[in-house]
Scaffold this motif. Sequence first.
Motif, PDB file in Angstrom:
ATOM      1  N   ALA A 319       0.828  -1.206   0.000  1.00 15.75           N
ATOM      2  CA  ALA A 319       0.000   0.000   0.000  1.00 15.75           C
ATOM      3  C   ALA A 319       0.860   1.253   0.000  1.00 15.75           C
ATOM      4  O   ALA A 319       0.588   2.218  -0.729  1.00 15.75           O
ATOM      5  CB  ALA A 319      -0.932  -0.006   1.204  1.00 15.75           C
ATOM      6  N   LEU A 320       1.915   1.259   0.818  1.00 13.79           N
ATOM      7  CA  LEU A 320       2.803   2.421   0.851  1.00 13.79           C
ATOM      8  C   LEU A 320       3.563   2.575  -0.458  1.00 13.79           C
ATOM      9  O   LEU A 320       3.718   3.695  -0.972  1.00 13.79           O
ATOM     10  CB  LEU A 320       3.777   2.301   2.019  1.00 13.79           C
ATOM     11  CG  LEU A 320       3.158   2.372   3.417  1.00 13.79           C
ATOM     12  CD1 LEU A 320       4.222   2.186   4.487  1.00 13.79           C
ATOM     13  CD2 LEU A 320       2.417   3.691   3.626  1.00 13.79           C
ATOM     14  N   ILE A 321       4.025   1.459  -1.010  1.00 13.32           N
ATOM     15  CA  ILE A 321       4.706   1.517  -2.312  1.00 13.32           C
ATOM     16  C   ILE A 321       3.739   1.982  -3.390  1.00 13.32           C
ATOM     17  O   ILE A 321       4.071   2.824  -4.235  1.00 13.32           O
ATOM     18  CB  ILE A 321       5.293   0.137  -2.667  1.00 13.32           C
ATOM     19  CG1 ILE A 321       6.409  -0.224  -1.682  1.00 13.32           C
ATOM     20  CG2 ILE A 321       5.831   0.138  -4.096  1.00 13.32           C
ATOM     21  CD1 ILE A 321       6.901  -1.644  -1.818  1.00 13.32           C
ATOM     22  N   GLY A 322       2.513   1.437  -3.356  1.00  8.35           N
ATOM     23  CA  GLY A 322       1.507   1.843  -4.335  1.00  8.35           C
ATOM     24  C   GLY A 322       1.161   3.316  -4.232  1.00  8.35           C
ATOM     25  O   GLY A 322       0.979   3.999  -5.242  1.00  8.35           O
ATOM     26  N   GLY A 323       1.087   3.839  -2.999  1.00  6.06           N
ATOM     27  CA  GLY A 323       0.832   5.262  -2.832  1.00  6.06           C
ATOM     28  C   GLY A 323       1.927   6.111  -3.437  1.00  6.06           C
ATOM     29  O   GLY A 323       1.660   7.134  -4.082  1.00  6.06           O
ATOM     30  N   ALA A 324       3.177   5.681  -3.242  1.00  7.82           N
ATOM     31  CA  ALA A 324       4.302   6.423  -3.820  1.00  7.82           C
ATOM     32  C   ALA A 324       4.254   6.382  -5.344  1.00  7.82           C
ATOM     33  O   ALA A 324       4.474   7.405  -6.009  1.00  7.82           O
ATOM     34  CB  ALA A 324       5.622   5.842  -3.313  1.00  7.82           C
ATOM     35  N   LEU A 325       3.972   5.211  -5.913  1.00  9.60           N
ATOM     36  CA  LEU A 325       3.863   5.102  -7.371  1.00  9.60           C
ATOM     37  C   LEU A 325       2.738   5.986  -7.895  1.00  9.60           C
ATOM     38  O   LEU A 325       2.892   6.681  -8.902  1.00  9.60           O
ATOM     39  CB  LEU A 325       3.619   3.645  -7.771  1.00  9.60           C
ATOM     40  CG  LEU A 325       4.762   2.654  -7.541  1.00  9.60           C
ATOM     41  CD1 LEU A 325       4.299   1.232  -7.856  1.00  9.60           C
ATOM     42  CD2 LEU A 325       5.970   3.023  -8.395  1.00  9.60           C
ATOM     43  N   PHE A 326       1.609   5.953  -7.212  1.00  8.44           N
ATOM     44  CA  PHE A 326       0.460   6.768  -7.628  1.00  8.44           C
ATOM     45  C   PHE A 326       0.807   8.255  -7.577  1.00  8.44           C
ATOM     46  O   PHE A 326       0.500   9.008  -8.511  1.00  8.44           O
ATOM     47  CB  PHE A 326      -0.735   6.471  -6.732  1.00  8.44           C
ATOM     48  CG  PHE A 326      -1.913   7.374  -6.970  1.00  8.44           C
ATOM     49  CD1 PHE A 326      -2.801   7.121  -7.998  1.00  8.44           C
ATOM     50  CD2 PHE A 326      -2.133   8.485  -6.157  1.00  8.44           C
ATOM     51  CE1 PHE A 326      -3.891   7.967  -8.227  1.00  8.44           C
ATOM     52  CE2 PHE A 326      -3.213   9.332  -6.377  1.00  8.44           C
ATOM     53  CZ  PHE A 326      -4.093   9.067  -7.414  1.00  8.44           C
ATOM     54  N   GLY A 327       1.428   8.697  -6.479  1.00  6.18           N
ATOM     55  CA  GLY A 327       1.751  10.115  -6.338  1.00  6.18           C
ATOM     56  C   GLY A 327       2.702  10.607  -7.410  1.00  6.18           C
ATOM     57  O   GLY A 327       2.480  11.660  -8.022  1.00  6.18           O
TER      58      GLY A 327
END
Length: 411
Positions: A319-327
């Motif tokens: 989730a944290l990695i996905g948030g960074a990718l999304f941002g």
Amino acid sequence: MSPAFRLGAVGFGLIAVCYGFARFAFGLFLPRIDADLGLGSTLAGAIAGGSFLGYCLAIIASASLTERMGARAVAVGAALVAAVGMAGIAMAPNAVWLAAAVMIAGSSTGLASPPMAAAVSAVVRRDRRDATNSAINAGTSAGVALSGPVALMITGQWRLAFAAFAVLALGLAVATARSVPRTPSRRDVGPKPERQPERQPERQNDVGRNGARRDPRPARGLPTLTDDLARLIAAAFLMGAASTALWSFGGQLLSLRFGWDARGIGIFWTAIGTAGIAGAWAGGLVSRFGINRLHLTFLGIMASGMVAAGSAAATPASALIGGALFGAAYVMLTGIYLIWGVSALPHRPATGLMVGFLTIAIGQTIGAPLFGILMDGLGADPAVLTFATLGMTAALARCRSHASAIMGECH
């Protein structure tokens, strides 16, 4: 400090406050707001959509006002509207009040972007404009990144957070009044018709490389819908709609998946914002790789981030990695659409930006309530996967603008 550097710094701050705080922080604090006011996913989606609707209405007015009144007045107005809207959110006693305040706060973002594009065209030399516009646009990420630690420090006290954000917006209004030029350069928007009447007959043969007719007079009204603008509209709409899965419901999804409270969601929000600073390099990457290649790459990264953060297979680490990718992907994509729009309408930079950013917001206006309905009706996982797929369809629209032509992408 040079005027161009000062403009870039203040523009970065203005975008951080208007986008990061006034518009996107609602998604960060939504679980706590929902618990206090009893909204539910469908109503929360409608309120979030209202923020994007306010943006749509404001950015149309902003582009026109910027061309008529100059950048400074409109940019200062954006900061003041953000302050009023966020103060309203802080005091909201019920859902109706909250919806109105969220819409006002969201309107500030629509007001902020066009005058900054016009100011950059007036102050920054031509070969640095894409880079400066991209850097200012990355202020979104700074605002999002800062709102995360605020949530961590005050443990979900959303009223206090929005009150503090409103005070910051008032400070930015003062800084903006001192740094943004009063009017754009006549060289970029053209002189008034009465100043150069002898040049008016030449307009019929003055056509740019992207097929757009050049006019020495300041243009007014809506631009002609060229093929390239139509492609931009399609891409921006689909990307904007897809992005609401995390912008409006990221906190809700993490609370549902992992039982995260305000602290966990604040860390997630910080990851989104910190990674989004990468969007500041959109101008340089477009110059090197071209709009279409970059567009496809970051649509894929955004979709991957949404799945990693919000799908049933997500873990706390993913989730944290996905948030960074999304941002990183979202801010990069908005930078791409900014460059695409300005290059499609080089003599109307505020309007060129308006077309792309307005269409993103229209997609978000429709996407937020639609995601809420899907989440209530089908569940979180189908809603996330549907929106990730929706975002990837934006890659079907390919840029054929002046910027692409320079780099040999168009024939």
